[in-house]
Enzyme design. Structure first.
Site, PDB file in Angstrom:
ATOM      1  N   LEU A  14      20.545 -26.786  -5.110  1.00 59.64           N
ATOM      2  CA  LEU A  14      19.235 -26.194  -4.798  1.00 59.64           C
ATOM      3  C   LEU A  14      19.205 -24.705  -5.117  1.00 59.64           C
ATOM      4  O   LEU A  14      18.557 -23.913  -4.428  1.00 59.64           O
ATOM      5  CB  LEU A  14      18.848 -26.438  -3.328  1.00 59.64           C
ATOM      6  CG  LEU A  14      18.783 -27.896  -2.878  1.00 59.64           C
ATOM      7  CD1 LEU A  14      18.290 -27.990  -1.438  1.00 59.64           C
ATOM      8  CD2 LEU A  14      17.898 -28.738  -3.797  1.00 59.64           C
ATOM      9  N   GLU A  66       0.821  -1.211   0.000  1.00 58.68           N
ATOM     10  CA  GLU A  66       0.000   0.000   0.000  1.00 58.68           C
ATOM     11  C   GLU A  66       0.856   1.261   0.000  1.00 58.68           C
ATOM     12  O   GLU A  66       0.560   2.231  -0.701  1.00 58.68           O
ATOM     13  CB  GLU A  66      -0.927   0.017   1.218  1.00 58.68           C
ATOM     14  CG  GLU A  66      -1.890  -1.164   1.275  1.00 58.68           C
ATOM     15  CD  GLU A  66      -1.374  -2.299   2.139  1.00 58.68           C
ATOM     16  OE1 GLU A  66      -2.167  -2.850   2.913  1.00 58.68           O
ATOM     17  OE2 GLU A  66      -0.158  -2.617   2.045  1.00 58.68           O
ATOM     18  N   SER A 108      18.534 -41.434 -11.671  1.00 54.39           N
ATOM     19  CA  SER A 108      17.294 -40.653 -11.687  1.00 54.39           C
ATOM     20  C   SER A 108      17.387 -39.397 -12.535  1.00 54.39           C
ATOM     21  O   SER A 108      16.410 -38.659 -12.635  1.00 54.39           O
ATOM     22  CB  SER A 108      16.911 -40.269 -10.255  1.00 54.39           C
ATOM     23  OG  SER A 108      17.921 -39.461  -9.663  1.00 54.39           O
TER      24      SER A 108
END
Length: 323
Positions: free
Chosen positions: A206, A53, A170
């Protein structure tokens, strides 16, 4: 779509810009509209200040008088050394109307901001875009209501639910588009968590590898009962999420044991399921035992909130159904 809903949608989109950067504050968005044109816009800035705001009103200036203000969360009422109360700023700006998506559950506010505006003679509408605002600020709202972060679990798997070959290989099950989406989710998180097995096998960075977002890597955490790792925060159990500070959104990335532990503890609020168009057959399952004793317990727990194609892969987003 009504005009109010359209402007609130714009405010929510602005709030998304701050997601993953404002904790412990909410990622609020705000639009000041005068004569059907945007006079000011804002979103909560890095670290929580300035508030949306304050930013929008500063841009609007004198045009805020008689305008309409669309804000995704109830304006705050408490003065902080870091900035003024947004309700006071709005009262001073003299808008004609304020449209609020959600009342703030923070006990310091919780209806007081709305009351202050109405006492000043400003019309206030509450509820426009509430469902979308809930999703956008789920991290802050969950922390206020449940005392812990909003937990998203990422699962990348084959069509038959496998995350690796029997050998443990994987990389990569999913394609580039799905992996890019994961990096966007990382940029929106305050912390990413993996299990000890994933850390030992992959030594994951990460980080966020998207152009322009490279500096948005969140804090890293390791789920382990053993020794911690330098540079990583340590959680001994999923329940340790209740002691995390400054974390609105937690992204759990793996592996199978960690995913199962969080699901068994019923601490997952959102599932991101990336499905690759491949069959693996015998291999490592995406999750193990999660505490279910009968099929009846598995039904009506998850709601499909979104699904889309990501290149050759498919993303399904599920939200936990809670009372």
């Amino acid at each position: 779509m009504s005009e109010a809903a359209r402007w609130m949608e714009a405010a929510i989109a602005l709030g998304e810009r701050g997601r993953g950067r404002t904790a412990p504050n909410p990622n609020v968005g705000c639009v000041v509209v005068k004569d059907d044109r945007v006079a000011g816009r804002g979103w909560t800035q890095r670290g929580g200040r300035p508030h949306a705001e304050a930013m929008a009103l500063a841009e609007a200036g004198e045009a805020a008088a008689g305008a309409e203000i669309y804000v995704t969360l109830e304006p705050c009422t408490h003065v902080s050394p870091r900035g003024p109360a947004c309700a006071d700023l709005i009262v001073a700006a003299r808008p004609a109307r304020v449209v609020v998506a959600l009342q703030d559950p923070d006990p310091r506010i919780d209806g007081r901001g709305i009351a202050r505006l109405r006492e000043a003679g400003i019309a206030v509408d509450v509820g426009t875009g509430a469902a979308e605002a809930e999703r956008s600020m789920a991290g802050f709202l969950t922390r206020q209501r449940l005392g812990r972060p909003f937990v998203t679990l990422k699962l990348a798997m084959s069509v038959d639910g496998k995350i690796a070959l029997p050998s443990g290989e994987s990389r990569w099950i999913t394609g580039e588009d799905a992996r890019a989406h994961v990096h966007l989710e990382r940029a929106r998180a305050d912390m990413i968590l993996v299990g000890r097995g994933t850390y030992e096998a992959d030594r994951p960075a990460l980080d966020v590898r998207l152009p322009g977002l490279e500096e948005e890597a969140p804090r890293r955490a390791l789920l382990t009962r053993g020794n911690g790792v330098e540079g990583w925060e340590r959680l001994a159990s999923p329940e340790d999420v209740y002691r995390l500070e400054g974390v609105n959104d937690l992204l759990v990335e793996g592996g199978s044991a960690t995913a199962s532990a969080f699901l068994a503890a019923d601490l997952v609020d959102r599932l991101l399921v990336y499905r690759a168009p491949i069959l693996i057959g015998e291999g490592k399952s995406s999750i193990g035992y999660i505490g279910l004793t009968g099929l009846a317990d598995a039904h009506r727990r998850w709601h499909l909130a979104d699904e889309r194609r990501l290149g050759i892969d498919r993303l399904e987003v599920y939200e936990r159904v809670r009372d």
